[in-house]
Each structure stands twice: as structure tokens, then as C-alpha cells.
Design a protein around this motif. Structure first.
Motif, PDB file in Angstrom:
ATOM      1  N   GLY A   1     -27.094 -16.275  -0.926  1.00  0.00           N
ATOM      2  CA  GLY A   1     -26.618 -14.972  -1.346  1.00  0.00           C
ATOM      3  C   GLY A   1     -26.517 -14.787  -2.838  1.00  0.00           C
ATOM      4  N   ARG A   2     -26.807 -15.836  -3.597  1.00  0.00           N
ATOM      5  CA  ARG A   2     -26.866 -15.781  -5.049  1.00  0.00           C
ATOM      6  C   ARG A   2     -25.672 -15.058  -5.680  1.00  0.00           C
ATOM      7  NH1 ARG A   2     -33.180 -15.871  -6.950  1.00  0.00           N
ATOM      8  NH2 ARG A   2     -33.788 -17.573  -5.561  1.00  0.00           N
ATOM      9  N   ASP A   3     -25.958 -14.119  -6.593  1.00  0.00           N
ATOM     10  CA  ASP A   3     -24.873 -13.491  -7.352  1.00  0.00           C
ATOM     11  C   ASP A   3     -23.984 -12.612  -6.488  1.00  0.00           C
ATOM     12  OD1 ASP A   3     -26.214 -10.439  -8.192  1.00  0.00           O
ATOM     13  OD2 ASP A   3     -27.544 -12.046  -7.582  1.00  0.00           O
ATOM     14  N   VAL A   4     -24.567 -11.906  -5.510  1.00  0.00           N
ATOM     15  CA  VAL A   4     -23.765 -10.969  -4.723  1.00  0.00           C
ATOM     16  C   VAL A   4     -22.746 -11.714  -3.858  1.00  0.00           C
ATOM     17  CG1 VAL A   4     -23.836  -9.195  -2.931  1.00  0.00           C
ATOM     18  CG2 VAL A   4     -25.548  -9.199  -4.755  1.00  0.00           C
ATOM     19  N   SER A   5     -23.125 -12.828  -3.252  1.00  0.00           N
ATOM     20  CA  SER A   5     -22.157 -13.586  -2.466  1.00  0.00           C
ATOM     21  C   SER A   5     -21.100 -14.231  -3.358  1.00  0.00           C
ATOM     22  CB  SER A   5     -22.865 -14.657  -1.619  1.00  0.00           C
ATOM     23  OG  SER A   5     -23.433 -15.667  -2.434  1.00  0.00           O
TER      24      SER A   5
ATOM     25  N   LEU B   1     -18.682 -11.206  -3.545  1.00  0.00           N
ATOM     26  CA  LEU B   1     -18.086 -10.702  -2.308  1.00  0.00           C
ATOM     27  C   LEU B   1     -17.532 -11.786  -1.391  1.00  0.00           C
ATOM     28  CD1 LEU B   1     -20.524  -7.824  -1.268  1.00  0.00           C
ATOM     29  CD2 LEU B   1     -18.442  -7.720  -2.646  1.00  0.00           C
ATOM     30  N   VAL B   2     -17.981 -13.013  -1.556  1.00  0.00           N
ATOM     31  CA  VAL B   2     -17.505 -14.102  -0.698  1.00  0.00           C
ATOM     32  C   VAL B   2     -16.669 -15.088  -1.509  1.00  0.00           C
ATOM     33  CG1 VAL B   2     -18.138 -15.937   0.901  1.00  0.00           C
ATOM     34  CG2 VAL B   2     -19.542 -13.848   0.784  1.00  0.00           C
TER      35      VAL B   2
ATOM     36  N   LYS C   1     -22.027   1.298   7.891  1.00  0.00           N
ATOM     37  CA  LYS C   1     -21.255   0.130   8.323  1.00  0.00           C
ATOM     38  C   LYS C   1     -19.836   0.156   7.756  1.00  0.00           C
ATOM     39  CE  LYS C   1     -23.288  -3.854   8.558  1.00  0.00           C
ATOM     40  NZ  LYS C   1     -23.947  -5.151   8.213  1.00  0.00           N
ATOM     41  N   LEU C   2     -19.714   0.617   6.520  1.00  0.00           N
ATOM     42  CA  LEU C   2     -18.401   0.668   5.865  1.00  0.00           C
ATOM     43  C   LEU C   2     -17.664   1.977   6.128  1.00  0.00           C
ATOM     44  CD1 LEU C   2     -19.401  -0.880   2.411  1.00  0.00           C
ATOM     45  CD2 LEU C   2     -18.222  -2.024   4.290  1.00  0.00           C
ATOM     46  N   CYS C   3     -18.319   2.885   6.872  1.00  0.00           N
ATOM     47  CA  CYS C   3     -17.717   4.199   7.206  1.00  0.00           C
ATOM     48  C   CYS C   3     -17.294   4.947   5.942  1.00  0.00           C
ATOM     49  CB  CYS C   3     -16.523   4.024   8.139  1.00  0.00           C
ATOM     50  SG  CYS C   3     -16.926   3.248   9.709  1.00  0.00           S
ATOM     51  N   LEU C   4     -18.217   5.053   4.992  1.00  0.00           N
ATOM     52  CA  LEU C   4     -17.907   5.698   3.724  1.00  0.00           C
ATOM     53  C   LEU C   4     -18.070   7.211   3.820  1.00  0.00           C
ATOM     54  CD1 LEU C   4     -19.749   3.326   1.212  1.00  0.00           C
ATOM     55  CD2 LEU C   4     -17.367   3.219   1.978  1.00  0.00           C
ATOM     56  N   ASP C   5     -17.111   7.916   3.267  1.00  0.00           N
ATOM     57  CA  ASP C   5     -17.205   9.366   3.130  1.00  0.00           C
ATOM     58  C   ASP C   5     -17.799   9.638   1.757  1.00  0.00           C
ATOM     59  OD1 ASP C   5     -16.995  12.089   3.308  1.00  0.00           O
ATOM     60  OD2 ASP C   5     -14.816  12.151   2.948  1.00  0.00           O
ATOM     61  N   THR C   6     -19.118   9.787   1.706  1.00  0.00           N
ATOM     62  CA  THR C   6     -19.816   9.883   0.429  1.00  0.00           C
ATOM     63  C   THR C   6     -21.098  10.669   0.616  1.00  0.00           C
ATOM     64  OG1 THR C   6     -20.663   8.570  -1.434  1.00  0.00           O
ATOM     65  CG2 THR C   6     -21.120   7.744   0.777  1.00  0.00           C
TER      66      THR C   6
ATOM     67  N   TRP D   1     -17.026 -10.292   4.039  1.00  0.00           N
ATOM     68  CA  TRP D   1     -18.385 -10.847   3.980  1.00  0.00           C
ATOM     69  C   TRP D   1     -18.351 -12.366   4.091  1.00  0.00           C
ATOM     70  CZ3 TRP D   1     -22.057  -7.210   4.174  1.00  0.00           C
ATOM     71  CH2 TRP D   1     -21.728  -5.921   3.755  1.00  0.00           C
ATOM     72  N   GLU D   2     -19.429 -12.919   4.629  1.00  0.00           N
ATOM     73  CA  GLU D   2     -19.597 -14.368   4.752  1.00  0.00           C
ATOM     74  C   GLU D   2     -20.963 -14.758   4.205  1.00  0.00           C
ATOM     75  OE1 GLU D   2     -19.064 -15.380   8.825  1.00  0.00           O
ATOM     76  OE2 GLU D   2     -16.934 -14.829   8.868  1.00  0.00           O
ATOM     77  N   TYR D   3     -21.089 -16.033   3.840  1.00  0.00           N
ATOM     78  CA  TYR D   3     -22.387 -16.493   3.327  1.00  0.00           C
ATOM     79  C   TYR D   3     -23.502 -16.275   4.351  1.00  0.00           C
ATOM     80  CZ  TYR D   3     -19.969 -18.839  -0.531  1.00  0.00           C
ATOM     81  OH  TYR D   3     -19.199 -19.112  -1.642  1.00  0.00           O
ATOM     82  N   SER D   4     -23.178 -16.387   5.601  1.00  0.00           N
ATOM     83  CA  SER D   4     -24.185 -16.240   6.657  1.00  0.00           C
ATOM     84  C   SER D   4     -24.749 -14.823   6.745  1.00  0.00           C
ATOM     85  CB  SER D   4     -23.592 -16.641   8.014  1.00  0.00           C
ATOM     86  OG  SER D   4     -22.463 -15.851   8.323  1.00  0.00           O
TER      87      SER D   4
END
Length: 414
Positions: free
Chosen positions: A94-98, A101-102, A196-201, A231-234
């Protein structure tokens, strides 16, 4: 609800900041965390230079999936006497993003303001120069100096509605992002994340994203919903790294939409030095683009471009409603209108001109003098000429001959 791209433009949420004495913001440094993901050992010195400029009172977390990178970074920082640094070895997935977020999901809970950065490497020698400018963009416009960091934090204090501040979209000879092509086929995965995040946008493919590169400042509250997902690495399949539907490509674009759901705006921030570089580059680029496009798209200023965008659908609809359509004017604008209609599978009957000048065909379309056009009241005419006074003259000529069924391609506010 407006799109985040339009909000940034209409409210001018572009901030060009100078540096200022660091002591002014000492009281909020304890609420600030800077997270940095480092992977490449051979370019580490480039980023250590930026880290040296971070105010001592700000907590820093260095994350890597490579022991040798953390070892060298620690050696440098300890030699410089730097404290308030945490070193974390993460799973190589997941490099930088994980890393954000993880690895650091729990860590940010103790801070109000967070900055995230990562190193970068060119994919080929061809884009090395562009990538180097992008690195200056990402790093210089987030942690350019101690005084600059203070000014960024001051922006948050002065503007309670600001939730995210990110560097500008990258410019470069091989990059198209700044010109409105920032999705890079990643709209689908970003839209999936919104659901997935149910964003009102407001997320739309015709409105480009405003965060590219996963480098940003944010209020923790503005992005809390993203971190609460768990979030998880998987979740990160690095075998799909070259695919545009890779999860990380959606996440780097979704920050403003998460912030909007939380009631915050997203702005762009840069140093005075980078603003000068970008302005110079973009003026040069715009000149090249408009000059080369002119033979195919004869629009050379924003006002005309907006007029074209506003009027083209009306012209197309007009042409579709009528079986026999003629274009008044066989010059540049007439041929431009012809190409527009042909893209819609509409073939005009001919060009109409006041005087033929001996030309009988243009682009396989007959050229007919107005005096020789029969049954004019039953024809449909698109006035293609640009000059308003000439449009008025042509409209008068048509009406004198009984033709009321016409439209002006360049009339303001069709």
C-alpha cells in the motif's frame, strides 16, 4: 451543493504564502503532526533537507517499509539534534497511502492539524525533469520552511471552513493534470469510494479532482470519516499498482470530497517562489497550446471559449430540428461550424455568402451566393461569422428575403 473544483475557483481558494517569523505560531505546534513516508534510499538527502526545516516543536513521524531508509534517516536526524521524531517500520504494502490510513490511523487522533508527505521517483528518464518539479511542488508547497509552515497553520486558524490545503496540480511537459485531465481513468475507483464511505458530496467526471499526489495539510475533523473506515494493509493489492483502478489512486483524489461531506472546503497552497515558476510555465504553455490549436479551434481567449461552450448545444439542436441547414460564411468560422456539425453526423446543404468570389466548393460543401439561393424562407441558416456588426447585417439581409429561421453561432447568451 457545488463541486469542490467549482468552489475552489469561485471562492478563489488559492493561497500564495510568504514565510514569517516562526515564533508567532508556537502555541499550535503541539497540536500539529507531520507524517512522512520514505522509500527511496538514493534520493533520501533531497527530503532530509526539507525535514531539517520543520519547527522543532512540531511532532514528526517518519514511516518506511525499508529498514535501511529508516536507519539512515534516524542517523541524520540524531546528528542534527532533532527531537520529537517517531520512526515506524511498516508492512511493504500500500506504499504511502497505507502509511497514512493504516500505519498512522491511531496516531493522528492526538492532533488537530496533520500534514502528510511522501518521496517520489520518476518512472522513466523522459519525465525526470517534470518529476523533479513535481517534488518541489509537493514538498516546497507543504513544508517549504519553518516560517511557511507557520503561515499554513495560520490559514487554518483564520479560515474555520478550510479543511484541506494541498499543493497545486502538477505542471510539466509530459503532464496533463493541470489542464483538467486529473482523473487519469481513476474516476471509477474514486466514485466507488464515495459510495463506500456514504459521502454527501458532488463528484462528477467532467469536474477534475483538486488533490493529486497524496501530499496535503488537513484538519483531523475534516477527514475523520476516511480514517474511521478502518483500512487494513490487505485492502491494497499492489499487483494492480499500474492499473488506474488501484485503490490508492482513488484515495489521493477523494480528500476534498470527504472534507465536503464534513462541511469543509479544500484550497490550494503554494510558496511565492513556486507561484512564480508555475505562472511563467503556464503562460508559456497556454501560448503554445492556443497557437497550435488555432487552425482547428479558432478560439483564442476565455470569453470566446465560454461563449462557444454556451452556444454550441443550441446550434447543434437547431441543426437537428431542421432538414436543410445552411451555414452563412465560408471562412474560418464557417468551416469550424461545419466540423462541429459533422461530429454530430449533421451534413449542411451548403455555405451561403454575400459574394462568392469565384469559389464554388469548400471542404466538399457547395458555396452559394445569397442572391442565388432559392426558397430562402424555407431554409434554416446558422450565421457563423464572429463580428457582431456583421452578424447584424447578415440577419437583416436574411429577414429582408423572408428568412426568419436562423441562429447566430457567436451571439452572446443564446
Amino acid at each position: 451543493m457545488k463541486n469542490v473544483y467549482d468552489i475552489r475557483y469561485e471562492n478563489n481558494l488559492i493561497y500564495v504564502l510568504s514565510s514569517a517569523p516562526e515564533a508567532l505560531w508556537q502555541e499550535i505546534y503541539s497540536d500539529t503532526l507531520i507524517i512522512v513516508y520514505l522509500y527511496y534510499l538514493d534520493t533520501l538527502s533531497v527530503y532530509l533537507h526539507y525535514l531539517d526545516g520543520i519547527p522543532e516543536a512540531i511532532h514528526v513521524c517518519l514511516v518506511s517499509s525499508r529498514k535501511e531508509v529508516l536507519r539512515e534517516a534516524r542517523r541524520h536526524m540524531e546528528a542534527s539534534g532533532r527531537k520529537n521524531i517517531r520512526y515506524i517500520l511498516k508492512e511493504n504494502r500500500g506504499r504511502d497511502v497505507s502509511a497514512l490510513l493504516v500505519t498512522c490511523a491511531d496516531l493522528i487522533k492526538d492532533y488537530e492539524y496533520v500534514c502528510f508527505l511522501h518521496d517520489k521517483k520518476e518512472r522513466s528518464a523522459e519525465v525526470k525533469r517534470d518529476t523533479e518539479l513535481w517534488i518541489k511542488n509537493l514538498w516546497g508547497n507543504t513544508v517549504g520552511s519553518a516560517g511557511y509552515i507557520g503561515r499554513v497553520l495560520q490559514l487554518f486558524l483564520e479560515n474555520p471552513s478550510l479543511g484541506v490545503l494541498a499543493p497545486p496540480e502538477p505542471v510539466g511537459d509530459h503532464f496533463c493534470t493541470w489542464y483538467g485531465y486529473g482523473w487519469h481513468d481513476s474516476f471509477g475507483i474514486t466514485e466507488e469510494l464515495v459510495e463506500k464511505l456514504c459521502l454527501d458530496t458532488d463528484i462528477r467526471q467532467d469536474k477534475p479532482p483538486v488533490t493529486i499526489g497524496t501530499a496535503l495539510w488537513f484538519r483531523r475533523d475534516a477527514l475523520q470519516k476516511l480514517f474511521d473506515h478502518g483500512w487494513e494493509y490487505s485492502d491494497f493489492d499492489d499487483e494492480g499498482l499500474r492499473r488506474q483502478d488501484y485503490l490508492s489512486y482513488g484515495i489521493e483524489r477523494i480528500f476534498p470530497y470527504v472534507a465536503q461531506d464534513a462541511g469543509y472546503d479544500t484550497g490550494t497552497v503554494m510558496t511565492e517562489a513556486y507561484a512564480a515558476i508555475q505562472t511563467n510555465y503556464l503562460q508559456h504553455a497556454a501560448n503554445l497550446i492556443f497557437k497550435e490549436a488555432e487552425p482547428f479551434f479558432p478560439v483564442n481567449n476565455l470569453a470566446d471559449l465560454e461563449r462557444y461552450r454556451s452556444n454550441k448545444s443550441s446550434v447543434i439542436e437547431f441543426a437537428k430540428r431542421n432538414q436543410e441547414v445552411y451555414l452563412y460564411g465560408a471562412g474560418t468560422m464557417g468551416q469550424f461550424c461545419l466540423s462541429l456539425l459533422r461530429k454530430e453526423n449533421i451534413q449542411p446543404e451548403g455555405f451561403v455568402v454575400s459574394k462568392g468570389g469565384g469559389v464554388s466548393m469548400v471542404d466538399c460543401i457547395p458555396v452559394i451566393e445569397l442572391e442565388r439561393l432559392e426558397h430562402l424562407p424555407g431554409r434554416a441558416v446558422v450565421i457563423t461569422v464572429y463580428a457582431l456588426e456583421v452578424q447584424d447585417e447578415i440577419a437583416k439581409l436574411l429577414e429582408e428575403r423572408g428568412c426568419q429561421n436562423y441562429i447566430r453561432m457567436w451571439e452572446k447568451g443564446i
